[in-house]
Design an enzyme around this catalytic site. Structure first.
Site, PDB file in Angstrom:
ATOM      1  N   TYR A 132     -42.965  17.646 -76.892  1.00 25.93           N
ATOM      2  CA  TYR A 132     -44.354  18.066 -77.063  1.00 25.93           C
ATOM      3  C   TYR A 132     -44.437  19.345 -77.898  1.00 25.93           C
ATOM      4  CZ  TYR A 132     -45.086  14.794 -73.179  1.00 25.93           C
ATOM      5  OH  TYR A 132     -45.108  13.688 -72.367  1.00 25.93           O
ATOM      6  N   HIS A 155     -36.937  10.408 -70.900  1.00 23.88           N
ATOM      7  CA  HIS A 155     -38.119  10.273 -71.751  1.00 23.88           C
ATOM      8  C   HIS A 155     -37.956   9.168 -72.800  1.00 23.88           C
ATOM      9  CE1 HIS A 155     -41.384  12.661 -74.190  1.00 23.88           C
ATOM     10  NE2 HIS A 155     -41.845  11.537 -73.663  1.00 23.88           N
TER      11      HIS A 155
END
Length: 319
Positions: free
Chosen positions: A59, A140
């Protein structure tokens, strides 16, 4: 939904609030946010009683972690739950760059689902956060790396859990097929299912959610707006990080019409719908400003009549 109620993750000692804050947006998702607004966003969530925060190295290529950490390390550590993710290392010349991040940084992600890679990822995340531990670690997006993630990444996370260095092991993905197989390994305490149990996509309800419930694996529902279309459906809406097909826009508008007939904003229905399934422990909503945080809390707290869900099913708009 009681947004500040805390509930356990699996059989761990980790607890999360029913509403969590997803911090991809403060990494500059689609447009710049800046340090001041990012800090104010996290502080607003804290003020309103949110105590579960989710970040990732991806992110903003590190920005989300550094910005979240700047606020959270001044809070009592036992008072909140933090999750971050493993599977990508931030490196000079990294090849997993994504154009959705608007603020320039020097490092870019590279995939690494090896045992050493995920241990290194966790250590580097803690450095960016300025904290000594995370409570949950999500593997992830191991879409193309299932075998390595199952054989190396998950056992490494289990070892961290057994050592007390994390509280729980999880996998976060945008699809259900691999999540089902990861759950079947028996190593998970939770899954983060993004965009797969929403008003537009209930695919997780077919097998993943019943399996998780039967095995005591908590489900964290993320991506409840399907990248934006369920917040404000219009011809240029975003769905799964791309432009929404016209048929989905039409369907979202039809759902909105039913919601309006009950006096319920579409955003409220979108946030609260995942919690209608008993396997879902909490909902993660992303926000890039204090105004968006306040709106998410208001929408999550709104009373929704059960007749709304009945009418959506009767209209063929829910499975």
């Amino acid at each position: 939904m009681n947004v500040t109620e805390t509930v356990p993750i699996g059989a761990t000692g980790v607890r999360v609030t029913r509403l969590g804050l997803g911090l991809a947006p403060i990494g500059g998702l689609y447009s710049p946010v800046g340090e001041e607004q990012a800090r104010a966003t996290v502080e607003k969530a804290w003020e309103l009683g949110i105590r579960y925060f989710d970040v990732a190295p991806l992110y903003g290529n590190g920005l989300s972690e550094t910005r979240a950490g700047a606020v959270l390390r001044d809070k009592p550590r036992e008072a909140y739950t933090l999750s971050t993710k493993v599977g990508r290392l931030l490196r000079s010349g990294g090849t997993d760059g994504q154009r959705i991040w608007a603020e320039p940084v020097e490092l870019m992600p590279v995939f690494d689902f090896s045992a050493d890679g995920v241990r290194t990822s966790y250590a580097e995340s803690l450095t960016r956060l300025g904290l000594d531990r995370a409570d949950l670690l999500h593997v992830h997006d191991p879409d193309d790396f299932f075998a390595q993630a199952a054989a190396e990444a998950l056992p490494a996370l289990v070892e961290l859990r057994d050592q007390g260095r994390i509280g729980g092991v999880s996998v976060g993905m945008n699809q259900t097929r691999s999540l089902i197989e990861f759950v079947r390994t028996g190593m998970l305490d939770s899954v983060l299912a993004a965009g797969r149990y929403t008003l537009l996509d209930q695919s997780a309800g077919a097998e993943l959610l019943p399996l998780c419930r039967s095995l005591g694996v908590s489900v964290i529902a993320a991506g409840v707006f399907n990248s934006g279309i369920l917040a404000d459906p219009r011809p240029d809406s975003t769905y799964d990080y791309g432009r929404a097909p016209a048929a989905l826009v039409e369907r979202a508008l039809a759902i909105e019409e039913v919601c309006s007939s009950h006096g319920v904003p579409l955003r409220a229905a979108a946030i609260q719908f995942p919690m209608t399934h008993p396997a879902v422990t909490c909902v993660l909503v992303g926000a890039r400003s204090p105004v968006e945080v306040a709106d998410a809390v208001e929408m999550a707290s709104m009373s929704i009549p059960s007749a709304l869900w009945d009418d959506l099913r009767a209209a063929g708009l829910l499975a």
